[in-house]
Design an enzyme around this catalytic site. Structure first.
Site, short mmCIF file in Angstrom:
data_model
loop_
_atom_site.label_atom_id
_atom_site.label_comp_id
_atom_site.label_asym_id
_atom_site.label_seq_id
_atom_site.Cartn_x
_atom_site.Cartn_y
_atom_site.Cartn_z
N ARG A 114 15.15 31.47 -27.41
CA ARG A 114 15.65 30.16 -27.01
C ARG A 114 15.86 29.28 -28.23
O ARG A 114 14.94 29.04 -28.99
CB ARG A 114 14.66 29.49 -26.03
CG ARG A 114 15.16 28.19 -25.45
CD ARG A 114 14.23 27.69 -24.37
NE ARG A 114 12.88 27.46 -24.85
CZ ARG A 114 11.90 26.96 -24.11
NH1 ARG A 114 12.13 26.66 -22.84
NH2 ARG A 114 10.70 26.77 -24.61
N THR A 118 19.06 23.45 -28.67
CA THR A 118 19.89 23.41 -27.46
C THR A 118 19.19 23.96 -26.23
O THR A 118 19.63 23.74 -25.10
CB THR A 118 21.18 24.23 -27.68
OG1 THR A 118 20.83 25.62 -27.82
CG2 THR A 118 21.91 23.77 -28.92
N ASP A 210 2.84 29.01 -24.89
CA ASP A 210 3.84 30.03 -25.17
C ASP A 210 3.26 31.39 -24.85
O ASP A 210 2.32 31.86 -25.52
CB ASP A 210 4.26 29.95 -26.64
CG ASP A 210 5.42 30.89 -26.96
OD1 ASP A 210 5.21 32.12 -26.92
OD2 ASP A 210 6.52 30.39 -27.25
N ASP A 213 3.29 34.01 -27.80
CA ASP A 213 2.31 33.72 -28.85
C ASP A 213 0.90 34.05 -28.39
O ASP A 213 0.09 34.61 -29.14
CB ASP A 213 2.39 32.26 -29.27
CG ASP A 213 3.60 31.97 -30.16
OD1 ASP A 213 4.13 32.92 -30.76
OD2 ASP A 213 4.01 30.80 -30.23
#
Length: 219
Positions: A114, A118, A210, A213
């Site tokens: 990602r 944006t 995340d 992660d």
């Protein structure tokens, strides 16, 4: 009441699994104090439960077998073969648990990240079985956040000929569900939890951070 705890069909195409064991394990995963090894183990365990749910409607056929005691007509899975597509990199955490229950399934990978500015998906890898059109395709990614990556992955699979697909995630945001349903209303979504919303950075709230992660210990 028991049915609500176990399976909550939010719409024709969104199913939230409310089984007590799954919710307990998910709560452990959400904790910021959960270690990498425990996070990985819990995700694998929950993924097995998700595999059970997403294959709930597989067709069966009867075959003749002999038990040690008698000859019987026994139910076995029939119809399309399975293919599990992992959206890299965090999708591999769900893939491992899925394959524990579906060891004969073919596997494909789609690499998307990602863009932090944006929030749009950028593809960097794509490899799936050649006969994907003949298989039930289960797309896996722990987080359905903005929905952009999931929608892009499904669109790419349709371009390659995939016809019957389901999307499986650990957590889903209402915003991501809306994007997926608008782009692919024919693809059911199965999740362990529909969370509250996205924050300004596109992360699910309350979420669990995340997933990649935390799964791989990279932050």
């Amino acid at each position: 009441m028991l049915t609500h705890l176990r399976r909550n069909t939010l719409s024709d195409h969104v199913t939230e699994i409310r089984h007590p064991l799954m919710q307990h394990k998910l709560s452990l995963m959400r904790s910021k104090d959960t270690t990498t090894d425990n996070f990985r183990r819990l995700l694998r365990e929950i993924s097995q439960m998700l595999a059970y749910e997403v294959t709930r409607d597989l067709p069966l056929e009867s075959v003749t077998i002999e038990t040690p005691m008698a000859t019987i007509e026994a139910p076995t899975i029939s119809g399309k073969k399975l293919c599990v597509i992992s959206v890299l990199r965090a999708g591999n955490g769900i893939l491992d648990g899925m394959l524990d229950l579906l060891p004969a399934a073919r596997v494909g990978h789609i690499g998307l990240y990602r863009d932090p500015e944006t929030l749009e998906p950028v593809e960097y890898y794509f490899k799936v079985p050649d006969d994907i059109a003949e298989r039930l395709v289960i797309v896996v990614d722990p987080m359905l956040a903005t929905g952009n990556s999931a929608a892009a992955a499904v669109a790419k699979l349709k371009e390659r000929g995939a016809v019957t697909m389901k999307f499986v995630c650990l957590l889903a945001a209402p915003e991501g569900i809306k994007v997926m349903q608008a782009a692919h209303p024919d693809v059911p979504i199965v999740t362990a939890s529909v969370d509250q919303c996205l924050n300004e950075h596109g992360y699910i709230i309350p979420g669990l951070g995340d997933a990649g992660d935390r799964l791989f210990g990279t932050k």
